[in-house]
Design a protein around this motif. Structure first.
Motif, PDB file in Angstrom:
ATOM      1  N   PHE A  74      42.020   1.317  -7.264  1.00  0.00           N
ATOM      2  CA  PHE A  74      40.773   1.497  -6.884  1.00  0.00           C
ATOM      3  C   PHE A  74      39.736   1.490  -8.208  1.00  0.00           C
ATOM      4  CE2 PHE A  74      37.026   4.599  -6.311  1.00  0.00           C
ATOM      5  CZ  PHE A  74      36.713   4.213  -5.136  1.00  0.00           C
ATOM      6  N   LEU A  75      40.163   2.001  -9.225  1.00  0.00           N
ATOM      7  CA  LEU A  75      39.343   1.939 -10.418  1.00  0.00           C
ATOM      8  C   LEU A  75      39.274   0.623 -10.962  1.00  0.00           C
ATOM      9  CD1 LEU A  75      40.792   4.908 -12.602  1.00  0.00           C
ATOM     10  CD2 LEU A  75      38.429   4.612 -11.655  1.00  0.00           C
ATOM     11  N   PHE A  76      40.283  -0.212 -10.993  1.00  0.00           N
ATOM     12  CA  PHE A  76      39.974  -1.901 -11.124  1.00  0.00           C
ATOM     13  C   PHE A  76      39.268  -2.747 -10.115  1.00  0.00           C
ATOM     14  CE2 PHE A  76      44.012  -1.838 -13.788  1.00  0.00           C
ATOM     15  CZ  PHE A  76      43.426  -2.122 -14.919  1.00  0.00           C
ATOM     16  N   GLY A  77      39.194  -1.936  -8.950  1.00  0.00           N
ATOM     17  CA  GLY A  77      38.324  -2.696  -7.871  1.00  0.00           C
ATOM     18  C   GLY A  77      36.921  -2.126  -7.974  1.00  0.00           C
ATOM     19  N   LEU A  78      36.614  -1.145  -8.360  1.00  0.00           N
ATOM     20  CA  LEU A  78      35.410  -0.535  -8.846  1.00  0.00           C
ATOM     21  C   LEU A  78      34.720  -1.580  -9.939  1.00  0.00           C
ATOM     22  CD1 LEU A  78      33.588   1.244  -7.196  1.00  0.00           C
ATOM     23  CD2 LEU A  78      34.154   3.114  -8.892  1.00  0.00           C
ATOM     24  N   ALA A  79      35.542  -1.542 -10.866  1.00  0.00           N
ATOM     25  CA  ALA A  79      35.235  -2.379 -12.241  1.00  0.00           C
ATOM     26  C   ALA A  79      34.941  -3.764 -11.645  1.00  0.00           C
ATOM     27  CB  ALA A  79      36.354  -2.347 -13.205  1.00  0.00           C
ATOM     28  N   LEU A  80      35.718  -4.310 -10.835  1.00  0.00           N
ATOM     29  CA  LEU A  80      35.185  -5.808 -10.677  1.00  0.00           C
ATOM     30  C   LEU A  80      34.405  -5.810  -9.594  1.00  0.00           C
ATOM     31  CD1 LEU A  80      39.072  -7.402  -9.777  1.00  0.00           C
ATOM     32  CD2 LEU A  80      37.251  -7.980 -11.628  1.00  0.00           C
ATOM     33  N   LEU A  81      33.967  -4.861  -8.679  1.00  0.00           N
ATOM     34  CA  LEU A  81      32.830  -4.859  -7.779  1.00  0.00           C
ATOM     35  C   LEU A  81      31.311  -4.615  -8.533  1.00  0.00           C
ATOM     36  CD1 LEU A  81      32.198  -4.794  -4.839  1.00  0.00           C
ATOM     37  CD2 LEU A  81      32.531  -2.554  -4.704  1.00  0.00           C
ATOM     38  N   LEU A  82      31.591  -3.531  -9.368  1.00  0.00           N
ATOM     39  CA  LEU A  82      30.059  -3.320  -9.992  1.00  0.00           C
ATOM     40  C   LEU A  82      30.165  -3.900 -11.360  1.00  0.00           C
ATOM     41  CD1 LEU A  82      30.190   0.497  -9.675  1.00  0.00           C
ATOM     42  CD2 LEU A  82      29.093  -1.019  -8.081  1.00  0.00           C
ATOM     43  N   GLY A  83      31.050  -4.476 -12.068  1.00  0.00           N
ATOM     44  CA  GLY A  83      31.089  -5.102 -13.550  1.00  0.00           C
ATOM     45  C   GLY A  83      31.802  -3.764 -14.108  1.00  0.00           C
ATOM     46  N   PRO A  84      32.320  -4.186 -15.361  1.00  0.00           N
ATOM     47  CA  PRO A  84      33.107  -2.999 -16.293  1.00  0.00           C
ATOM     48  C   PRO A  84      31.915  -2.155 -16.917  1.00  0.00           C
ATOM     49  CG  PRO A  84      33.803  -5.237 -16.688  1.00  0.00           C
ATOM     50  CD  PRO A  84      32.670  -5.478 -15.724  1.00  0.00           C
ATOM     51  N   TRP A  85      30.613  -2.785 -17.262  1.00  0.00           N
ATOM     52  CA  TRP A  85      29.786  -1.814 -18.067  1.00  0.00           C
ATOM     53  C   TRP A  85      29.010  -0.993 -17.017  1.00  0.00           C
ATOM     54  CZ3 TRP A  85      28.741   0.475 -22.090  1.00  0.00           C
ATOM     55  CH2 TRP A  85      27.539   1.033 -22.486  1.00  0.00           C
ATOM     56  N   LYS A  86      28.551  -1.451 -15.828  1.00  0.00           N
ATOM     57  CA  LYS A  86      28.076  -0.645 -14.675  1.00  0.00           C
ATOM     58  C   LYS A  86      29.005   0.553 -14.287  1.00  0.00           C
ATOM     59  CE  LYS A  86      24.490  -3.810 -13.094  1.00  0.00           C
ATOM     60  NZ  LYS A  86      24.121  -4.238 -11.759  1.00  0.00           N
ATOM     61  N   ALA A  87      30.302   0.312 -14.047  1.00  0.00           N
ATOM     62  CA  ALA A  87      31.185   1.055 -13.540  1.00  0.00           C
ATOM     63  C   ALA A  87      31.428   2.177 -14.730  1.00  0.00           C
ATOM     64  CB  ALA A  87      32.727   0.408 -13.389  1.00  0.00           C
ATOM     65  N   PHE A  88      31.425   1.999 -16.096  1.00  0.00           N
ATOM     66  CA  PHE A  88      31.415   3.003 -17.066  1.00  0.00           C
ATOM     67  C   PHE A  88      30.340   3.777 -17.182  1.00  0.00           C
ATOM     68  CE2 PHE A  88      30.579   4.062 -21.598  1.00  0.00           C
ATOM     69  CZ  PHE A  88      31.773   4.629 -21.603  1.00  0.00           C
ATOM     70  N   ARG A  89      28.934   3.113 -16.993  1.00  0.00           N
ATOM     71  CA  ARG A  89      27.879   3.797 -17.007  1.00  0.00           C
ATOM     72  C   ARG A  89      27.919   4.843 -15.581  1.00  0.00           C
ATOM     73  NH1 ARG A  89      22.927   0.076 -17.842  1.00  0.00           N
ATOM     74  NH2 ARG A  89      23.981  -0.376 -15.764  1.00  0.00           N
TER      75      ARG A  89
END
Length: 172
Positions: A74-89
């Protein structure tokens, strides 16, 4: 005559909307489907796999391996879906610190063997992080998934849906 028939089926599925609104919904759906690049498609798939593994882990009496795999996917999917920087933010915004800390604390507890406690703490974090999206998700499900509105309007789920939709109030 065939155009009128297809327009009526869309009218029944979407509800009573004007023709301009129906055309706008079709255009929005097509433009949304076209704008998905490969990373977003993989991200959606990984988020789905994460939810499936988490559900399987709960059904197998909080099996920590499946819960951990679900969290990672789920975390990797969210990072790919939003982009790593947007997921971090998203996770580290000031107003989301309770949800983020509960979510990551739950993942840590699952990894270290306290899977039931970790799961419930993680679900509290998920609720705090994603509660603002749930009314939109429910309305989209009711609108686009055949039969979802019938299922979500039955007794136990209808009271839960009403509770979720009541949280959509704007601050005064």
């Amino acid at each position: 005559s065939s155009r009128f028939g297809s327009s009526c089926t869309v009218c029944v599925r979407v509800g009573i909307l004007g023709k301009a609104t129906q055309d706008w919904l079709r255009i929005e759906l097509v433009s949304t489907m076209i704008s998905l690049d490969d990373n977003k498609k993989i991200g959606i798939g990984l988020c789905g796999i994460g939810i499936a593994f988490t559900t399987l882990g709960v059904f197998l009496f909080f099996e920590r391996t499946f819960l951990a795999l679900g969290n990672v996917a789920f975390l990797f999917g969210l990072a790919l879906l939003l982009g790593p920087w947007k997921a971090f933010r998203f996770f580290f915004r000031k107003e989301k610190w309770r949800g983020s800390s509960a979510y990551f604390l739950g993942i840590g507890l699952i990894i270290f063997g306290w899977s039931m406690c970790g799961f419930f703490i993680e679900m509290y974090g998920v609720w705090k992080l994603f509660a603002a999206f749930l009314p939109n998700v429910l309305s989209s499900l009711k609108m686009w998934v055949p039969g979802a509105s019938i299922v979500l309007n039955t007794w136990p789920l209808s009271s839960l849906c009403n509770m979720i939709n009541d949280q959509r109030r704007l601050p005064v």
